[in-house]
Enzyme design. Structure first.
Site, short mmCIF file in Angstrom:
data_model
loop_
_atom_site.label_atom_id
_atom_site.label_comp_id
_atom_site.label_asym_id
_atom_site.label_seq_id
_atom_site.Cartn_x
_atom_site.Cartn_y
_atom_site.Cartn_z
N PHE A 31 16.86 44.68 -2.67
CA PHE A 31 17.24 43.71 -3.72
C PHE A 31 18.24 44.30 -4.68
O PHE A 31 18.82 43.60 -5.47
CB PHE A 31 16.00 43.24 -4.48
CG PHE A 31 14.92 42.70 -3.56
CD1 PHE A 31 15.23 41.81 -2.57
CD2 PHE A 31 13.62 43.13 -3.69
CE1 PHE A 31 14.26 41.32 -1.72
CE2 PHE A 31 12.63 42.65 -2.84
CZ PHE A 31 12.94 41.75 -1.86
N TRP A 59 17.11 35.57 -7.01
CA TRP A 59 17.44 36.96 -7.34
C TRP A 59 16.88 37.92 -6.30
O TRP A 59 17.51 38.92 -5.95
CB TRP A 59 16.87 37.32 -8.72
CG TRP A 59 17.14 38.73 -9.15
CD1 TRP A 59 18.23 39.19 -9.84
CD2 TRP A 59 16.30 39.88 -8.93
NE1 TRP A 59 18.12 40.55 -10.06
CE2 TRP A 59 16.95 41.00 -9.50
CE3 TRP A 59 15.07 40.07 -8.29
CZ2 TRP A 59 16.40 42.27 -9.47
CZ3 TRP A 59 14.53 41.34 -8.25
CH2 TRP A 59 15.20 42.43 -8.83
N HIS A 60 15.70 37.60 -5.78
CA HIS A 60 15.06 38.53 -4.85
C HIS A 60 15.72 38.58 -3.49
O HIS A 60 15.59 39.59 -2.78
CB HIS A 60 13.57 38.17 -4.70
CG HIS A 60 12.71 38.73 -5.79
ND1 HIS A 60 12.57 38.11 -7.02
CD2 HIS A 60 11.97 39.86 -5.86
CE1 HIS A 60 11.77 38.83 -7.79
NE2 HIS A 60 11.40 39.90 -7.12
N GLY A 61 16.39 37.53 -3.08
CA GLY A 61 17.03 37.62 -1.78
C GLY A 61 17.73 36.34 -1.36
O GLY A 61 17.40 35.25 -1.83
#
Length: 395
Positions: free
Chosen positions: A395, A236-238
């Protein structure tokens, strides 16, 4: 279908190039990389929209039949770009019947100033020092400089992200919306599990309610469920392997801590409490979190490994770029000390003590003077400094 559509859009904008690049490197393919511009904060507003659809499907909230009210929720600007992730059911009543009071507006201004101070004064100061250290690379930093850089980033990301959350919560309150808290002094945690109950609370609770519990929660396949959640947290973060490695790093310690705790419960071991054990537990947690932030901050996984190797003296620089005092000047040192203090529970204890013992007019005057001072210094730092975007905008 709607959830799948949201995920498909998120995948295209955020992960399509990553998958293509990974295929090219692993399989030696020659897929053409298409330049895709990533919308700011896409992960936040995508998850926010998905929560509405899922809650309606579960019948946790009624369908919002007014398209303008639904649009208000989807594009709620105070927290749209970097959270906290606001669920529809938490503000549904305020969308339909919202009231703005003097008390809420006043509190919102105070909270916004606190967040601005966190970002402009502490986070941006740490960012300048941290960027300088990281730009030199592992081969030109001593182990002590590498540690200072990692500690500086640990403070930077906390005050950067919690500062944005404070500003979002403050803006929301000024317009009559009551957003849930997103941070609760995460750096005083005694284990990684507690840390994730205090850090980015809106994301942790989102994964808990929409992924962990539907997978079985604590009822079955607990370790697999936790592993999936933290793998997804990293993703999810990257769109990069070092974010995935960071998620796996945190998930591994979550699993280890749970296994140790369950083993103690099985053997009937009673854990005695003492200030020394609490101190050791907090040091352990900060150590693991700090190394995790190195993985998070690094451009690539290899850079993280090299940086950590420098921290532990495994890589010794052939030529040191600059001395420690070049990075840690008086302002940076002062901000680092203030950051450590304000990341602890000490300020809240002092504020509680003052509120309890000082007359109300005195407490109010002192609070307003401090807020004006913070606002003034923050504005001066913004005017004098360079542009430092919020970390979580990406993000």
């Amino acid at each position: 279908m709607t959830v799948a559509a949201n995920l498909a859009i998120l995948f295209y904008f955020k992960y399509f190039n990553f998958v293509e690049d990974s295929i090219n490197k692993v399989l030696g393919a020659d897929l053409q990389i298409v330049e895709i511009i990533l919308p700011i904060g896409i992960s936040f507003f995508t998850f926010q929209g998905m929560s509405y659809v899922i809650d309606v499907y579960r019948k946790d909230v009624p369908v919002q039949k007014n398209i303008f009210k639904l649009a208000l929720y989807i594009v709620l600007f105070p927290q749209l770009i970097a959270g906290p992730i606001v669920r529809y059911k938490d503000i549904a009543s305020e969308i339909d019947d919202r009231r703005v009071t003097i008390e809420d507006f006043s509190y919102g201004i105070e909270r916004f100033i606190i967040g601005l101070g966190k970002k402009a004064i502490i986070a941006n100061s740490m960012a300048s020092m941290v960027d300088s250290i990281w730009n030199n690379g592992a081969t030109e930093n001593t182990w002590i400089i590498a540690w200072i850089g990692s500690i500086g980033y640990t403070l930077q990301i906390y005050f950067d992200f919690s500062g944005y959350s404070d500003m979002a919560i403050g803006l929301g309150r000024m317009f009559g919306f009551h957003f849930n808290e997103n941070f609760n002094m995460p750096y005083i945690s005694k284990n990684i599990s507690e840390f994730w109950r205090r850090w980015h609370i809106s994301l942790s609770s989102w994964f808990k309610d929409y992924v962990y519990i539907p997978l079985g929660g604590n009822r079955k396949h607990v370790y697999l469920n936790l592993a999936i959640v933290f793998l997804l947290t990293g993703i999810w973060h990257g769109a990069s392997w070092h974010y995935i490695a960071w998620g796996v790093w945190n998930g591994a310690f979550i699993l280890i801590e749970r296994a140790v705790r369950k083993n103690r419960e099985k053997r009937g071991v009673q854990v005695t409490k003492s200030w020394m054990k609490d101190l050791v537990a907090k040091i352990y947690t900060l150590f693991i979190v700090n190394l995790g932030w190195v993985i998070f901050r690094a451009p690539h996984t290899r850079d993280a490994v090299e940086y950590i190797a420098t921290m532990f003296g495994i890589i010794v620089p052939k030529q040191v770029g600059f001395s420690l005092l070049w990075y840690l000047d008086r302002w940076s040192l002062t901000m680092m000390i203030l950051g450590i203090i304000f990341a602890s529970s000490l300020p809240s204890k002092v504020a509680t003590m003052i509120k309890k013992n000082a007359p109300e007019p005195v407490e109010t005057i002192v609070r307003y003077i401090l807020l004006i001072l913070v606002f003034y210094i923050a504005i001066m730092r913004i005017v004098a400094g360079t542009y430092n975007p919020f970390i979580y905008f990406q993000f």
